[in-house]
Design a protein around this motif. Structure first.
Motif, PDB file in Angstrom:
ATOM      1  N   LEU A   1     -32.168 -17.395  15.822  1.00 51.10           N
ATOM      2  CA  LEU A   1     -31.351 -17.799  16.968  1.00 51.10           C
ATOM      3  C   LEU A   1     -29.948 -18.197  16.520  1.00 51.10           C
TER       4      LEU A   1
ATOM      5  N   GLU B   1     -35.575 -13.016  24.066  1.00 52.20           N
ATOM      6  CA  GLU B   1     -35.273 -14.250  24.794  1.00 52.20           C
ATOM      7  C   GLU B   1     -36.325 -14.566  25.854  1.00 52.20           C
TER       8      GLU B   1
ATOM      9  N   LEU C   1     -39.486 -15.895  24.271  1.00 50.38           N
ATOM     10  CA  LEU C   1     -39.304 -17.250  23.745  1.00 50.38           C
ATOM     11  C   LEU C   1     -39.262 -18.248  24.893  1.00 50.38           C
TER      12      LEU C   1
ATOM     13  N   VAL D   1     -41.552 -21.572  25.331  1.00 44.19           N
ATOM     14  CA  VAL D   1     -41.022 -22.901  25.635  1.00 44.19           C
ATOM     15  C   VAL D   1     -41.713 -23.457  26.867  1.00 44.19           C
TER      16      VAL D   1
END
Lengths: 112, 112
Positions: free
Chosen positions: B26, B75, B78, B82
């Motif tokens: 990242l 993204e 991920l 999260v």
DNA sequence: GTGATGCGCAACCAATGGTTGCATTTCTGG
DNA sequence: CCAGAAATGCAACCATTGGTTGCGCATCAC
């Protein structure tokens, strides 16, 4: 600028079986190795090992009572673990946001 | 009423080395096995194995370029990870709250 | 072309999550 | 009071996994 989370605590809750054990312990307000193994797809001995891990990082505490050993979740320590989870999540979120902003900037730049 | 998180995804980010790899990816906007191993305390081969795990759960995607293989974070995936972290955290938080309320109720009851 | 660079694959090792088996302590029912 | 059942602990063992080293192959760069 590494996250530097307490890997011990994280990897304790990293195991799926241990997460489910914490779920059960929270739902029932505590339990013994035998009672836990009854609600989980693993043997009592496996549960005992996991309880050892959770105990070492302070996520549970034990109260011997006769021939039983009653385990309960340590609320403060679990709260710490939750805080770490959200901290890592928040950092990744922030990085994703930054990437998104950069991407948008490039896009805008290309359009003019 | 189990949380039923995707254990695959969770255990992918459960490993400390893989978390740091995601951090680096990242921060730098991607990287190769060699570049990653340069910023981490493990060998290139270990990095490759971890990238395999991350790739299998869709957290990274790869773009071969000549003799290099450039990896980048996915993204959306991920973001899903999260979300799962915070979901579990939120559930534990809720249970802790409930326990706290019960404890307070007992306390009040005892005081009258 | 020849050497350096990047990679994948295979063999191997240590830690760990899981099992079974057995010995030990503590209840409990006649 | 004693015999059996219940709860636990401990040890041996197995499979998976995170790590290493070593080697062979492709690709770039002079």
């Amino acid at each position: 600028m590494s996250v530097t989370v307490d890997d011990e605590l994280w990897s304790a809750v990293g195991d799926p079986t241990r997460r489910r054990m914490l779920d059960v312990l929270l739902a029932d307000g505590g339990g013994t190795p035998t009672s836990l193994s009854g609600q989980l797809p693993v043997t009592r001995q496996a549960v005992t090992k996991h309880l050892g891990v959770l105990h070492r990082v302070g996520l549970v505490h034990v109260t011997p009572a006769g021939r039983e050993r009653r385990y309960e979740v340590d609320e403060a320590q679990l709260a710490r673990a939750v805080a770490q989870l959200s901290a890592v999540g928040a950092m990744w979120d922030a990085r994703l946001q930054r990437i998104k902003r950069i991407a948008e900037a490039i896009q805008r730049e290309r359009e003019e």
